[in-house]
Scaffold this motif. Structure first.
Motif, PDB file in Angstrom:
ATOM      1  N   ALA A   9     -37.195  56.793  10.084  1.00 24.86           N
ATOM      2  CA  ALA A   9     -37.821  55.893  10.539  1.00 24.86           C
ATOM      3  C   ALA A   9     -39.559  56.371  10.259  1.00 24.86           C
ATOM      4  O   ALA A   9     -40.149  55.260   9.577  1.00 24.86           O
ATOM      5  CB  ALA A   9     -37.971  55.756  12.371  1.00 24.86           C
ATOM      6  N   GLY A  10     -39.256  57.887  10.313  1.00 26.27           N
ATOM      7  CA  GLY A  10     -40.743  58.160   9.608  1.00 26.27           C
ATOM      8  C   GLY A  10     -41.362  57.907   8.015  1.00 26.27           C
ATOM      9  O   GLY A  10     -42.156  57.575   7.245  1.00 26.27           O
ATOM     10  N   PRO A  11     -40.382  58.071   7.089  1.00 26.00           N
ATOM     11  CA  PRO A  11     -40.449  57.686   5.865  1.00 26.00           C
ATOM     12  C   PRO A  11     -41.011  56.369   5.149  1.00 26.00           C
ATOM     13  O   PRO A  11     -41.009  55.763   4.059  1.00 26.00           O
ATOM     14  CB  PRO A  11     -39.310  58.755   5.306  1.00 26.00           C
ATOM     15  CG  PRO A  11     -38.615  59.147   6.313  1.00 26.00           C
ATOM     16  CD  PRO A  11     -39.488  58.751   7.639  1.00 26.00           C
ATOM     17  N   PHE A  12     -39.591  55.851   6.054  1.00 26.17           N
ATOM     18  CA  PHE A  12     -39.599  54.109   5.868  1.00 26.17           C
ATOM     19  C   PHE A  12     -41.056  54.074   6.318  1.00 26.17           C
ATOM     20  O   PHE A  12     -41.835  53.074   5.338  1.00 26.17           O
ATOM     21  CB  PHE A  12     -38.628  53.487   7.108  1.00 26.17           C
ATOM     22  CG  PHE A  12     -37.089  53.193   5.924  1.00 26.17           C
ATOM     23  CD1 PHE A  12     -37.317  53.137   5.535  1.00 26.17           C
ATOM     24  CD2 PHE A  12     -36.520  53.232   7.463  1.00 26.17           C
ATOM     25  CE1 PHE A  12     -35.714  53.414   4.377  1.00 26.17           C
ATOM     26  CE2 PHE A  12     -35.082  52.880   6.499  1.00 26.17           C
ATOM     27  CZ  PHE A  12     -34.580  53.145   5.227  1.00 26.17           C
ATOM     28  N   PHE A  13     -41.102  54.431   7.076  1.00 30.06           N
ATOM     29  CA  PHE A  13     -43.100  53.516   7.992  1.00 30.06           C
ATOM     30  C   PHE A  13     -43.317  53.669   6.867  1.00 30.06           C
ATOM     31  O   PHE A  13     -45.152  53.584   6.638  1.00 30.06           O
ATOM     32  CB  PHE A  13     -43.812  54.117   9.541  1.00 30.06           C
ATOM     33  CG  PHE A  13     -44.694  53.943   9.842  1.00 30.06           C
ATOM     34  CD1 PHE A  13     -45.123  52.845  10.274  1.00 30.06           C
ATOM     35  CD2 PHE A  13     -45.858  54.589   9.625  1.00 30.06           C
ATOM     36  CE1 PHE A  13     -46.263  52.459  10.878  1.00 30.06           C
ATOM     37  CE2 PHE A  13     -46.706  55.085  10.471  1.00 30.06           C
ATOM     38  CZ  PHE A  13     -47.405  52.796  10.801  1.00 30.06           C
ATOM     39  N   ALA A  14     -43.475  54.982   6.110  1.00 33.97           N
ATOM     40  CA  ALA A  14     -44.873  56.287   5.462  1.00 33.97           C
ATOM     41  C   ALA A  14     -44.507  55.185   4.426  1.00 33.97           C
ATOM     42  O   ALA A  14     -46.001  54.767   3.760  1.00 33.97           O
ATOM     43  CB  ALA A  14     -44.341  57.454   5.236  1.00 33.97           C
ATOM     44  N   LEU A  15     -43.368  55.024   3.578  1.00 36.09           N
ATOM     45  CA  LEU A  15     -43.400  53.935   2.570  1.00 36.09           C
ATOM     46  C   LEU A  15     -44.041  52.623   2.732  1.00 36.09           C
ATOM     47  O   LEU A  15     -44.906  52.032   1.782  1.00 36.09           O
ATOM     48  CB  LEU A  15     -41.594  53.804   2.391  1.00 36.09           C
ATOM     49  CG  LEU A  15     -41.658  53.191   0.792  1.00 36.09           C
ATOM     50  CD1 LEU A  15     -42.022  53.936  -0.581  1.00 36.09           C
ATOM     51  CD2 LEU A  15     -39.628  52.814   0.896  1.00 36.09           C
ATOM     52  N   GLY A  16     -43.385  51.955   4.036  1.00 34.66           N
ATOM     53  CA  GLY A  16     -44.171  50.340   3.879  1.00 34.66           C
ATOM     54  C   GLY A  16     -45.791  50.292   4.021  1.00 34.66           C
ATOM     55  O   GLY A  16     -46.769  49.313   3.631  1.00 34.66           O
ATOM     56  N   LEU A  17     -46.072  51.494   4.611  1.00 31.16           N
ATOM     57  CA  LEU A  17     -47.472  51.992   5.246  1.00 31.16           C
ATOM     58  C   LEU A  17     -48.275  51.724   3.526  1.00 31.16           C
ATOM     59  O   LEU A  17     -50.002  51.311   3.271  1.00 31.16           O
ATOM     60  CB  LEU A  17     -48.008  53.082   6.081  1.00 31.16           C
ATOM     61  CG  LEU A  17     -49.622  53.460   6.404  1.00 31.16           C
ATOM     62  CD1 LEU A  17     -49.776  52.348   7.153  1.00 31.16           C
ATOM     63  CD2 LEU A  17     -50.071  54.519   7.207  1.00 31.16           C
ATOM     64  N   ALA A  18     -47.957  52.503   3.073  1.00 37.51           N
ATOM     65  CA  ALA A  18     -48.565  52.642   1.885  1.00 37.51           C
ATOM     66  C   ALA A  18     -48.298  51.590   0.904  1.00 37.51           C
ATOM     67  O   ALA A  18     -49.257  51.500   0.224  1.00 37.51           O
ATOM     68  CB  ALA A  18     -47.571  54.255   0.852  1.00 37.51           C
TER      69      ALA A  18
END
Length: 144
Positions: free
Chosen positions: A18-27
């Protein structure tokens, strides 16, 4: 009534991603907010970016898992029960759509979709929720 089980521990991988997905989507959402500026990466910038990405992932995994485990368990349970009653809710595309639409509900109710600063946050939430829903669906099995 059909019973849903989650094989191969599908909930935990979804929570840890969830955290890496969020960081990827945010970036990605932040990058697309200003496409008028050209991007000219330098070799030194790439090594700095790689260090930043590795550091962000190290922090994103445990923090994202803490925030995501409850909603993932609740969403998986609810969609699993709906999938037992209606075969359309057992399709992976339905889980992905529900996962992507859930973070938009508070933004639609409050009118936050019109605020430009909310765009990157919404992109990160949509990416994380949709990806986690699809990972959770991968391990769901219904006993008929």
């Amino acid at each position: 009534m059909p019973r849903v089980t989650f094989q191969n521990g599908a909930i935990l991988p979804a929570a840890f991603l969830a955290g890496p997905f969020f960081a990827l989507g945010l970036a990605a959402a932040q990058w697309t907010t200003d496409l008028a500026q050209p991007v000219a990466p330098q070799i030194a910038d790439l090594s700095t970016a790689a260090d930043w990405i590795v550091g962000a992932i190290i922090f994103a995994v445990p923090i994202g898992a803490l925030f995501a485990i409850g909603p993932i368990m609740l969403g998986s349970y609810l969609l699993g029960q709906l999938g037992g009653h209606n075969p359309a809710f057992s399709l992976p595309v339905m889980w992905g759509l529900v996962g992507c639409l859930i973070p938009l509900l508070p933004l639609m109710v409050t009118g936050g979709l019109g605020v430009p600063e909310v765009g990157p946050l919404a992109g990160g939430l949509i990416t994380a929720c949709g990806g986690c829903a699809l990972i959770s669906r991968h391990g769901a099995r219904w006993d008929c």
